[in-house]
Design a protein around this motif. Sequence first.
Motif, mmCIF file in Angstrom:
data_model
loop_
_atom_site.group_PDB
_atom_site.id
_atom_site.type_symbol
_atom_site.label_atom_id
_atom_site.label_comp_id
_atom_site.label_asym_id
_atom_site.label_seq_id
_atom_site.Cartn_x
_atom_site.Cartn_y
_atom_site.Cartn_z
ATOM 1 N N VAL A 136 0.781 -1.299 -0.141
ATOM 2 C CA VAL A 136 -0.082 0.008 0.099
ATOM 3 C C VAL A 136 0.974 1.194 0.180
ATOM 4 N N TRP A 137 1.891 1.099 0.773
ATOM 5 C CA TRP A 137 2.858 2.505 0.818
ATOM 6 C C TRP A 137 3.584 2.740 -0.701
ATOM 7 N N CYS A 138 3.734 1.606 -1.172
ATOM 8 C CA CYS A 138 4.662 1.653 -2.442
ATOM 9 C C CYS A 138 3.382 2.244 -3.501
ATOM 10 N N ALA A 139 2.443 1.703 -3.395
ATOM 11 C CA ALA A 139 1.448 2.145 -4.335
ATOM 12 C C ALA A 139 1.040 3.776 -4.021
ATOM 13 N N TYR A 140 0.967 4.015 -3.054
ATOM 14 C CA TYR A 140 0.857 5.408 -2.716
ATOM 15 C C TYR A 140 2.061 6.257 -3.165
ATOM 16 N N ALA A 141 3.331 6.056 -3.180
ATOM 17 C CA ALA A 141 4.518 6.517 -3.450
ATOM 18 C C ALA A 141 4.423 6.554 -5.073
ATOM 19 N N ARG A 163 5.324 14.198 -9.154
ATOM 20 C CA ARG A 163 5.788 14.716 -7.637
ATOM 21 C C ARG A 163 6.590 14.233 -7.101
ATOM 22 N N PRO A 164 7.771 13.870 -7.567
ATOM 23 C CA PRO A 164 8.857 12.942 -6.975
ATOM 24 C C PRO A 164 9.151 13.641 -5.391
ATOM 25 N N LYS A 165 9.155 14.852 -5.109
ATOM 26 C CA LYS A 165 9.416 15.090 -3.759
ATOM 27 C C LYS A 165 8.354 14.428 -2.828
ATOM 28 N N ALA A 166 6.945 14.429 -3.226
ATOM 29 C CA ALA A 166 6.132 13.936 -2.278
ATOM 30 C C ALA A 166 6.006 12.585 -2.286
ATOM 31 N N ALA A 167 6.673 11.591 -3.431
ATOM 32 C CA ALA A 167 7.055 10.098 -3.467
ATOM 33 C C ALA A 167 8.066 9.944 -2.354
ATOM 34 N N LEU A 168 9.043 10.655 -2.387
ATOM 35 C CA LEU A 168 10.166 10.511 -1.501
ATOM 36 C C LEU A 168 9.805 10.672 0.003
ATOM 37 N N MET A 180 12.358 0.174 -3.114
ATOM 38 C CA MET A 180 11.774 1.160 -3.851
ATOM 39 C C MET A 180 12.296 2.643 -3.604
ATOM 40 N N TYR A 181 12.652 2.907 -2.281
ATOM 41 C CA TYR A 181 13.024 4.048 -1.605
ATOM 42 C C TYR A 181 14.555 4.362 -2.302
ATOM 43 N N CYS A 221 15.868 10.529 -8.396
ATOM 44 C CA CYS A 221 15.498 11.859 -8.034
ATOM 45 C C CYS A 221 16.410 12.647 -6.767
ATOM 46 N N GLY A 222 16.985 11.941 -6.119
ATOM 47 C CA GLY A 222 17.740 12.600 -4.868
ATOM 48 C C GLY A 222 19.298 12.816 -5.264
#
Length: 372
Positions: free
Chosen positions: A98-103, A111-116, A150-151, A158-159
């Motif tokens: 669920v966390w992965c799907a949210y990201a 919105r890469p910053k929000a995903a991170l 995934m992180y 993006c980081g």
Amino acid sequence: MERKNELMNSVLLRQNPHNVCEWLNRVTIYEGNFEKQIETFKEAVNTVNPKIQVGKVRDLWLGFAKLYEDHKELDAARKTFETAIQSQFGGVSELANVWCAYAELEMKYKRPKAALSILQRACAIPKPGDFENMQSVQARVHRSPILWAMYADYEECCGTVESCRKVYDKMIELRVASPQMVMNYAMFLEENDYFELAFQAYEKGIALFRWPSVFDIWNTYLVKFIKRYGGKKLERARDLFEQCLENCPPKHAKYIFLLYAKLEEEHGLARHALSIYNRATSGVDRTDMHLMYNIYIKKVQEMYGIAQCRPIFERAISELPEDKSRSMSLRYAQLETTVGEIDRARAIYAHAAEISDPKVHVKFWDTWKNFE
């Protein structure tokens, strides 16, 4: 009759209200009726008990958020995910999904910053008192390898190099990294020209895993080290090989020995290379011994001639399994014949004849007969 599917579904849900698949079927029955679908999802996630679920309650939450997304109601989809991550699940992997799907949702809409930020929250180590029950899935999800992988991927994309290093180091510290993740970390550092840090990453991975899981890390590390330094850091390379071979099981030793000997041949000393081949003949698996003896004999013959090969042939014949011992005897006898040592060759044939049945090993007896 028009409501037949809906009524049938109601009967099945009355029989078992914790059947996730039937709830998803009910949503499909209401295809085209958005309000009714939302109502069904709300009822479903409130009804299904993860402890006795049939299927996975995760699928309900993901379907619920997807429905909002398909109707371009992204804020509602986000709220659904926020509610979902506080809910109960049958296991840690469900919550991690669920966390992965949210990201992924945030990444999909650029919105890469929000995903991170979401993945950072998911992987944060809970403080004592954060959760009433430290055995809940929320308290344990920070150790999920799926989330960390995934992180790390998102940080790479993006980081910065520094932020990505922190993620990988934390992963290794928590012991949730797999051998593949360690190798990805090292490759990422190499691509950014941090070669020494990449070698440190390999060493951290080696400290984390046992054989045989650590084989790929050692293998890649040694190859990259030789490629980078060649003979410039020979003592350090030797230390690495010795460290690797210390606990290396015979099944995996063949490739390491060959790599070590090649390093000595190209950048070190010939006698060191021969001593490594010598160790390899007894350090590898029985299935690889014949190959190692063949290589060892070939190298000794090239450097010192046939006289030095004799004790090696004799040892090989006594140590190898019968079939391989017989073929080694034939090779030894042919070599002696080539240099005119007929009596020696005859003695070798006679010795090998003891383990060669004339009815079974016809080829051996024909070779001896032709020799005579």
